[in-house]
Design a protein around this motif. Sequence first.
Motif, PDB file in Angstrom:
ATOM      1  N   PHE A   1     -10.579   5.471  20.051  1.00  0.00           N
ATOM      2  CA  PHE A   1     -11.962   5.779  19.701  1.00  0.00           C
ATOM      3  C   PHE A   1     -12.245   7.267  19.874  1.00  0.00           C
ATOM      4  N   PRO A   2     -12.135   8.053  18.797  1.00  0.00           N
ATOM      5  CA  PRO A   2     -12.523   9.462  18.895  1.00  0.00           C
ATOM      6  C   PRO A   2     -13.993   9.626  19.263  1.00  0.00           C
ATOM      7  N   SER A   3     -14.794   8.608  18.925  1.00  0.00           N
ATOM      8  CA  SER A   3     -16.228   8.630  19.227  1.00  0.00           C
ATOM      9  C   SER A   3     -16.690   7.201  19.484  1.00  0.00           C
ATOM     10  N   VAL A   4     -17.715   7.050  20.340  1.00  0.00           N
ATOM     11  CA  VAL A   4     -18.250   5.718  20.614  1.00  0.00           C
ATOM     12  C   VAL A   4     -19.621   5.530  19.979  1.00  0.00           C
ATOM     13  N   ASN A   5     -19.901   6.279  18.923  1.00  0.00           N
ATOM     14  CA  ASN A   5     -21.132   6.037  18.170  1.00  0.00           C
ATOM     15  C   ASN A   5     -20.756   5.714  16.731  1.00  0.00           C
ATOM     16  N   LEU A   6     -21.732   5.271  15.966  1.00  0.00           N
ATOM     17  CA  LEU A   6     -21.497   4.911  14.568  1.00  0.00           C
ATOM     18  C   LEU A   6     -22.313   5.790  13.622  1.00  0.00           C
ATOM     19  N   ARG A   7     -22.526   7.042  14.012  1.00  0.00           N
ATOM     20  CA  ARG A   7     -23.231   7.961  13.134  1.00  0.00           C
ATOM     21  C   ARG A   7     -22.345   8.353  11.958  1.00  0.00           C
TER      22      ARG A   7
ATOM     23  N   LYS B   1      -0.837   3.770  16.492  1.00  0.00           N
ATOM     24  CA  LYS B   1      -2.178   4.105  16.958  1.00  0.00           C
ATOM     25  C   LYS B   1      -3.029   4.543  15.769  1.00  0.00           C
ATOM     26  N   VAL B   2      -4.197   3.923  15.651  1.00  0.00           N
ATOM     27  CA  VAL B   2      -5.056   4.181  14.498  1.00  0.00           C
ATOM     28  C   VAL B   2      -6.471   4.499  14.984  1.00  0.00           C
ATOM     29  N   PRO B   3      -7.098   5.548  14.457  1.00  0.00           N
ATOM     30  CA  PRO B   3      -8.469   5.865  14.872  1.00  0.00           C
ATOM     31  C   PRO B   3      -9.473   4.908  14.245  1.00  0.00           C
ATOM     32  N   THR B   4     -10.590   4.721  14.915  1.00  0.00           N
ATOM     33  CA  THR B   4     -11.665   3.940  14.320  1.00  0.00           C
ATOM     34  C   THR B   4     -12.165   4.644  13.065  1.00  0.00           C
ATOM     35  N   ARG B   5     -12.798   3.856  12.171  1.00  0.00           N
ATOM     36  CA  ARG B   5     -13.332   4.373  10.911  1.00  0.00           C
ATOM     37  C   ARG B   5     -12.216   5.001  10.070  1.00  0.00           C
ATOM     38  N   VAL B   6     -11.039   4.388  10.146  1.00  0.00           N
ATOM     39  CA  VAL B   6      -9.890   4.898   9.407  1.00  0.00           C
ATOM     40  C   VAL B   6     -10.136   4.760   7.907  1.00  0.00           C
ATOM     41  N   ALA B   7      -9.681   5.735   7.133  1.00  0.00           N
ATOM     42  CA  ALA B   7      -9.876   5.732   5.682  1.00  0.00           C
ATOM     43  C   ALA B   7      -8.577   5.364   4.980  1.00  0.00           C
ATOM     44  N   ALA B   8      -8.712   4.978   3.712  1.00  0.00           N
ATOM     45  CA  ALA B   8      -7.557   4.571   2.929  1.00  0.00           C
ATOM     46  C   ALA B   8      -6.532   5.701   2.816  1.00  0.00           C
ATOM     47  N   ALA B   9      -7.005   6.935   2.682  1.00  0.00           N
ATOM     48  CA  ALA B   9      -6.097   8.075   2.551  1.00  0.00           C
ATOM     49  C   ALA B   9      -5.249   8.257   3.806  1.00  0.00           C
ATOM     50  N   TYR B  10      -5.872   8.062   4.962  1.00  0.00           N
ATOM     51  CA  TYR B  10      -5.136   8.180   6.230  1.00  0.00           C
ATOM     52  C   TYR B  10      -4.065   7.091   6.315  1.00  0.00           C
ATOM     53  N   ILE B  11      -4.426   5.876   5.918  1.00  0.00           N
ATOM     54  CA  ILE B  11      -3.472   4.765   5.959  1.00  0.00           C
ATOM     55  C   ILE B  11      -2.278   5.049   5.055  1.00  0.00           C
ATOM     56  N   LYS B  12      -2.547   5.558   3.860  1.00  0.00           N
ATOM     57  CA  LYS B  12      -1.480   5.848   2.910  1.00  0.00           C
ATOM     58  C   LYS B  12      -0.544   6.926   3.428  1.00  0.00           C
ATOM     59  N   GLU B  13      -1.107   7.952   4.067  1.00  0.00           N
ATOM     60  CA  GLU B  13      -0.300   9.085   4.506  1.00  0.00           C
ATOM     61  C   GLU B  13       0.438   8.827   5.811  1.00  0.00           C
ATOM     62  N   HIS B  14      -0.237   8.191   6.772  1.00  0.00           N
ATOM     63  CA  HIS B  14       0.319   8.097   8.119  1.00  0.00           C
ATOM     64  C   HIS B  14       0.898   6.729   8.485  1.00  0.00           C
ATOM     65  N   ILE B  15       0.384   5.666   7.890  1.00  0.00           N
ATOM     66  CA  ILE B  15       0.787   4.324   8.313  1.00  0.00           C
ATOM     67  C   ILE B  15       1.726   3.655   7.322  1.00  0.00           C
ATOM     68  N   ASP B  16       1.467   3.866   6.038  1.00  0.00           N
ATOM     69  CA  ASP B  16       2.292   3.226   5.011  1.00  0.00           C
ATOM     70  C   ASP B  16       3.785   3.531   5.154  1.00  0.00           C
ATOM     71  N   PRO B  17       4.192   4.783   5.425  1.00  0.00           N
ATOM     72  CA  PRO B  17       5.627   5.050   5.595  1.00  0.00           C
ATOM     73  C   PRO B  17       6.255   4.246   6.731  1.00  0.00           C
ATOM     74  N   ILE B  18       5.528   4.090   7.829  1.00  0.00           N
ATOM     75  CA  ILE B  18       6.040   3.317   8.967  1.00  0.00           C
ATOM     76  C   ILE B  18       6.141   1.849   8.583  1.00  0.00           C
ATOM     77  N   PHE B  19       5.137   1.370   7.884  1.00  0.00           N
ATOM     78  CA  PHE B  19       5.121  -0.028   7.465  1.00  0.00           C
ATOM     79  C   PHE B  19       6.271  -0.330   6.500  1.00  0.00           C
TER      80      PHE B  19
END
Length: 333
Positions: free
Chosen positions: A167-173, A137-155
Amino acid sequence: MFVMLGQMLHRDYIDAAQEKVEGDANDIEFHGSKVAVEYGLVRASWDEVVSSKGYVTLTLTNGPEYHISQITVAVMVAKHLGATLVLPDIRGSKPGDEMNFEDIYDVDKLVKSLESVVKVVKKLPSHVSLRDIAIVKVPTRVAAAYIKEHIDPIFRSKGNIRVTTYFPSVNLRKTSLDGEKADPVSCLAMFGSLELQPGKICRETGAVVGSKTCYNAQEIALFLRKLGFESDTAIYLTQPRWESSLNILKDIFLKTFTKEEIMPASKKSNSRSDVFVPAIPGLFYANTVGKRIALGKPQVLVPAEISGTSGLSTDYISPYISRKNHLAYSCFC
């Protein structure tokens, strides 16, 4: 004057079958990267795609207004993991309501726009088993740092992942977490990769509950009239067919049409109208505003009840525009 009203009855997707802008693409500096602006969207020059280490899969769900964000997340994850992106399938809200990506979207456009960012394949190779794919599960507007910390180990452990977006939020502010510089991969995926097949229209019915979170045809007509739009203003609606509830619009604005009645497929676009008026808030509205910012068309009016007999259009400019807090502003210098 050409006014486009969005989502009067349906959440009609941003029609991306756009007519090419005359002239060559212009080069600009985009946070240190060379960027070509074509159709007003972002195309960046990247380093060569790294060798693929595995596969990223996903399914597009919840209607077309969510698909742009879902694709953006998957592209971000695949790029920063050095993985190959598998062309997604599409599922509707009803059981068995499934489509292939190419039934709705332009595959060539997606592959070409991402060719120097991530490798895209039509399907998983036969040797990859579903048991070898971890669901993440990945939040929208995910950043590279989040991917490295949370997703890369699983991958690294599984070798292949299936991305599900929440979607933590449904706007693009823009937020303080976004910073001044947007990730160019995210910008390209969000504003330059996903387009409908020519002539295709996606829509999803649905109601919005709550006071004044949406506006009907009469309220929109009175809003525009009080802002000084004349009776001969051309009004184009985003749904394909006429409904009796829209008659009030034609009573006040004689030149009111559905886009199928008056506009060829090559020219239909909420993003290219002189003025855009969203009847319902949400991702459709936010995505359309982003496209308009990219095209240099910031005329977006948010409807409201005007107590007096008249009002100023400048008082109803979308906060995305007046406050320049849309994520798209981080993608353009």
